[in-house]
Design an enzyme around this catalytic site. Sequence first.
Site, mmCIF file in Angstrom:
data_model
loop_
_atom_site.group_PDB
_atom_site.id
_atom_site.type_symbol
_atom_site.label_atom_id
_atom_site.label_comp_id
_atom_site.label_asym_id
_atom_site.label_seq_id
_atom_site.Cartn_x
_atom_site.Cartn_y
_atom_site.Cartn_z
ATOM 1 N N HIS A 1 -1.499 1.331 -4.213
ATOM 2 C CA HIS A 1 -1.918 2.742 -4.127
ATOM 3 C C HIS A 1 -1.053 3.662 -4.983
ATOM 4 O O HIS A 1 -0.982 4.863 -4.723
ATOM 5 C CB HIS A 1 -1.898 3.210 -2.662
ATOM 6 C CG HIS A 1 -2.968 2.581 -1.819
ATOM 7 N ND1 HIS A 1 -2.931 2.527 -0.449
ATOM 8 C CD2 HIS A 1 -4.128 1.961 -2.165
ATOM 9 C CE1 HIS A 1 -4.011 1.912 0.013
ATOM 10 N NE2 HIS A 1 -4.753 1.554 -1.017
ATOM 11 N N GLN B 1 0.852 -1.195 0.000
ATOM 12 C CA GLN B 1 0.000 0.000 0.000
ATOM 13 C C GLN B 1 0.881 1.236 0.000
ATOM 14 O O GLN B 1 0.395 2.351 -0.089
ATOM 15 C CB GLN B 1 -0.872 0.020 1.264
ATOM 16 C CG GLN B 1 -1.789 -1.166 1.403
ATOM 17 C CD GLN B 1 -2.384 -1.238 2.802
ATOM 18 O OE1 GLN B 1 -3.318 -0.512 3.126
ATOM 19 N NE2 GLN B 1 -1.861 -2.111 3.637
#
Length: 259
Positions: free
Chosen positions: A122, A104
């Site tokens: 992300h 992430q």
Amino acid sequence: MEKQIKKVVEILAKAKNVVALTGAGMSTESGIPDFRSPGGLWTKIDPGEFSIDRFLQNPSRFWRLNLRLKQSGEFDLASAKPNPAHLALAQMERLNILKCLITQNIDNLHQRAGSVEVVEFHGNFLRAVCLKCKALEPIDDVEERIMSGQEETPRCLKCGGVLKPDAIFFGEAIPSRALMISQIQSQKCDVLLVIGTSLQVFPAAQIPIAVKIKAPPATVIEINREPSALHEQVSDMLLIGSASEIMTKIINRLEGELS
Ligand code: NAD
């Protein structure tokens, strides 16, 4: 803890398809604050600053904030270096134990540590992307143009569209390729290492849930300073402490086991 490390190494040595899911806690020991720990970024700035709506209303305001965070050292990704936890995961991949790393994080530190199979769930804050033609540029170049006063709202060198960091802001969709690979890897994996994430951000937090509800379920090993929001639901083992200390112990023992 020693008993737990021994058990983790046994599990990893036998596993066929180990996948890792990492979060901001992975990089706190590289000097990058996470979001939710005491002293984390959300204690200093409003998370709304990272929403796509606010960015689109006033991109130059965001870019000014970004420069301030970088120059004050509060969120300076470019100067950070991989720590032993990043290096351990890269080594685990070289040993052909770790098959895929879903992060992430947007700081590029896994890649700089030598990890190859990295899914940027992300995005990556070290790049800027043109909102019009999708061209990419190193964020350093963009920041240079702002600092030298050439631009307030940086524009794409190819088409003149507005540039934005190539990381997912609140309100944006997860890149479809990252989502697809993560779903495939969740189905294939037999052991999921969850490291340095509070599991409060969805859909990333869906990954450990997905590996537990499939048949047969994967073994989930969580390494965190504080237990994640989902630990009771998903984690078969919970190792509390520093990611770099724990991962160093794991990789050292694992290498010993395999040699
Ligand atoms: P989070 O801030 O919600 O949670 C961090 C977790 O890591 C917590 O559980 C904390 O206990 C643990 N932790 C902190 N330092 C640790 C250490 N040294 N060793 C072990 N555990 C440690 O982070 P999140 O779950 O990743 O969610 C936040 C979102 O913010 C993510 O989507 C991520 O993209 C983004 N983010 C990224 C970075 C980065 O790229 N480095 C930094 C901040 C935020």
